[in-house]
Design a protein around this motif. Sequence first.
Motif, PDB file in Angstrom:
ATOM      1  N   TRP A 193      42.775  26.630 -78.980  1.00 27.71           N
ATOM      2  CA  TRP A 193      42.229  25.369 -78.188  1.00 27.71           C
ATOM      3  C   TRP A 193      43.032  24.500 -77.360  1.00 27.71           C
ATOM      4  CZ3 TRP A 193      37.176  23.752 -78.139  1.00 27.71           C
ATOM      5  CH2 TRP A 193      36.099  24.449 -78.883  1.00 27.71           C
ATOM      6  N   PRO A 232      44.836  23.790 -73.889  1.00 29.27           N
ATOM      7  CA  PRO A 232      44.406  23.822 -72.473  1.00 29.27           C
ATOM      8  C   PRO A 232      45.147  25.000 -71.754  1.00 29.27           C
ATOM      9  CG  PRO A 232      45.451  21.697 -72.807  1.00 29.27           C
ATOM     10  CD  PRO A 232      45.057  22.641 -74.192  1.00 29.27           C
ATOM     11  N   SER A 246      43.802  28.370 -72.596  1.00 31.76           N
ATOM     12  CA  SER A 246      42.457  28.601 -71.740  1.00 31.76           C
ATOM     13  C   SER A 246      42.821  29.254 -70.338  1.00 31.76           C
ATOM     14  CB  SER A 246      41.855  27.280 -71.828  1.00 31.76           C
ATOM     15  OG  SER A 246      41.414  26.972 -73.021  1.00 31.76           O
ATOM     16  N   TRP A 276      35.398  29.192 -78.680  1.00 31.44           N
ATOM     17  CA  TRP A 276      34.427  28.784 -77.555  1.00 31.44           C
ATOM     18  C   TRP A 276      35.624  29.062 -76.212  1.00 31.44           C
ATOM     19  CZ3 TRP A 276      34.648  25.682 -73.222  1.00 31.44           C
ATOM     20  CH2 TRP A 276      33.707  25.642 -72.495  1.00 31.44           C
ATOM     21  N   PRO A 277      36.810  28.312 -76.225  1.00 32.44           N
ATOM     22  CA  PRO A 277      37.599  28.341 -75.002  1.00 32.44           C
ATOM     23  C   PRO A 277      38.020  29.802 -74.809  1.00 32.44           C
ATOM     24  CG  PRO A 277      38.308  26.922 -76.481  1.00 32.44           C
ATOM     25  CD  PRO A 277      37.345  27.460 -77.387  1.00 32.44           C
ATOM     26  N   HIS A 287      34.853  31.625 -73.181  1.00 34.10           N
ATOM     27  CA  HIS A 287      34.512  31.128 -71.937  1.00 34.10           C
ATOM     28  C   HIS A 287      35.951  30.588 -71.168  1.00 34.10           C
ATOM     29  CE1 HIS A 287      30.967  31.216 -74.305  1.00 34.10           C
ATOM     30  NE2 HIS A 287      30.334  31.538 -73.398  1.00 34.10           N
ATOM     31  N   TRP A 330      35.606  28.386 -67.720  1.00 33.55           N
ATOM     32  CA  TRP A 330      35.055  27.002 -67.831  1.00 33.55           C
ATOM     33  C   TRP A 330      35.908  26.220 -68.722  1.00 33.55           C
ATOM     34  CZ3 TRP A 330      31.536  25.032 -64.858  1.00 33.55           C
ATOM     35  CH2 TRP A 330      30.444  25.930 -64.286  1.00 33.55           C
ATOM     36  N   ALA A 331      36.354  26.771 -69.736  1.00 31.83           N
ATOM     37  CA  ALA A 331      37.474  25.930 -70.600  1.00 31.83           C
ATOM     38  C   ALA A 331      38.515  25.389 -69.591  1.00 31.83           C
ATOM     39  CB  ALA A 331      37.774  26.544 -71.540  1.00 31.83           C
ATOM     40  N   SER A 332      39.119  26.210 -68.821  1.00 34.66           N
ATOM     41  CA  SER A 332      40.355  25.797 -68.145  1.00 34.66           C
ATOM     42  C   SER A 332      39.989  24.636 -67.136  1.00 34.66           C
ATOM     43  CB  SER A 332      40.803  27.042 -67.274  1.00 34.66           C
ATOM     44  OG  SER A 332      41.711  26.691 -66.368  1.00 34.66           O
ATOM     45  N   TRP A 378      39.538  21.339 -69.022  1.00 37.58           N
ATOM     46  CA  TRP A 378      40.693  20.656 -69.565  1.00 37.58           C
ATOM     47  C   TRP A 378      41.379  20.125 -68.178  1.00 37.58           C
ATOM     48  CZ3 TRP A 378      41.944  19.133 -74.042  1.00 37.58           C
ATOM     49  CH2 TRP A 378      41.483  19.854 -75.160  1.00 37.58           C
TER      50      TRP A 378
END
Length: 286
Positions: free
Chosen positions: A226, A228, A231, A253-254, A257, A260-262, A265
């Motif tokens: 989790w 950032p 990600s 999830w990160p 995906h 999207w997570a990057s 964040w």
Amino acid sequence: MTVVGGTPHRTPVPRRGGAVGQSVHDSLVVAWRNVIRMARIPEVVVFALIQPIMFVVLFSYVFGGSIAVGGSTKPSLYREFLMAGIFAQTVTFATAGAGAGIADDMHKGLIDRFRSLPMARGAVLTGRTLADLVQTALTLVVLAVVALIVGWRIHDGVPKALAGFVLLLLLGYAFSWIGALIGLSVRTPEAATSGGLIWLFPLTFISNAFVPSGNMPTVLRVIAEWNPFSSTVQAARELFGNLPAGYPVPSSWPMQHPVWASLIWSALIIAVFRWLSVRKYRSATG
């Protein structure tokens, strides 16, 4: 200038394109000033390149044959796995330089001179972070060349690779706002440099940058997945095509995906720390 009741009165300078246009114009002017300053001190850029190049060489050739990636300890696989982490570490470590630069400007009274000009308050910080982004981009170009020399390759085409570099630069820009806040919160450039680095080491090492997060204890694995930083590293690896066959992608999830997570964040960090930095700047110069 006009005289009103015997008192000199300065006619307000018309703003270009309204408040937003003025802010953009002022930010670009400050950014150009800082880019010129960097060009006149090339050793700053040179020294910024030395550390990431050392990391590439040391991790590639010292640890390359001892860390398993996707069930294999082939050095070539680890080099490709490693490079996204080195790229991400490079852009985030620019945070210390951003903080030190702003602290130096505060220490020398340059910010007070900017304050006396009819310019947008947030433009000083935005211009500085944009100039740091230019330096980071140049550093990434050189580092990518070094990576190609030691065996790193992209496998999913140039457009995806460019998208990966955009995500890395966006993360670096987001973290430069953290550096700006640190630079405004301390009294000396030396303190800004120390404050800008001390929290980056755990952030970058408790991540998937250098070793797969699945090898970590449960608590550290959750933090890493989790993170950032992780990600963006995972997103860059996917876009570069550097995830080896058989590499187990974590179920969080990160990690499922990462692009999207990057983006989420980075956008969140920019929104929060830009607001905090501009607020701190106004109180520091008020």
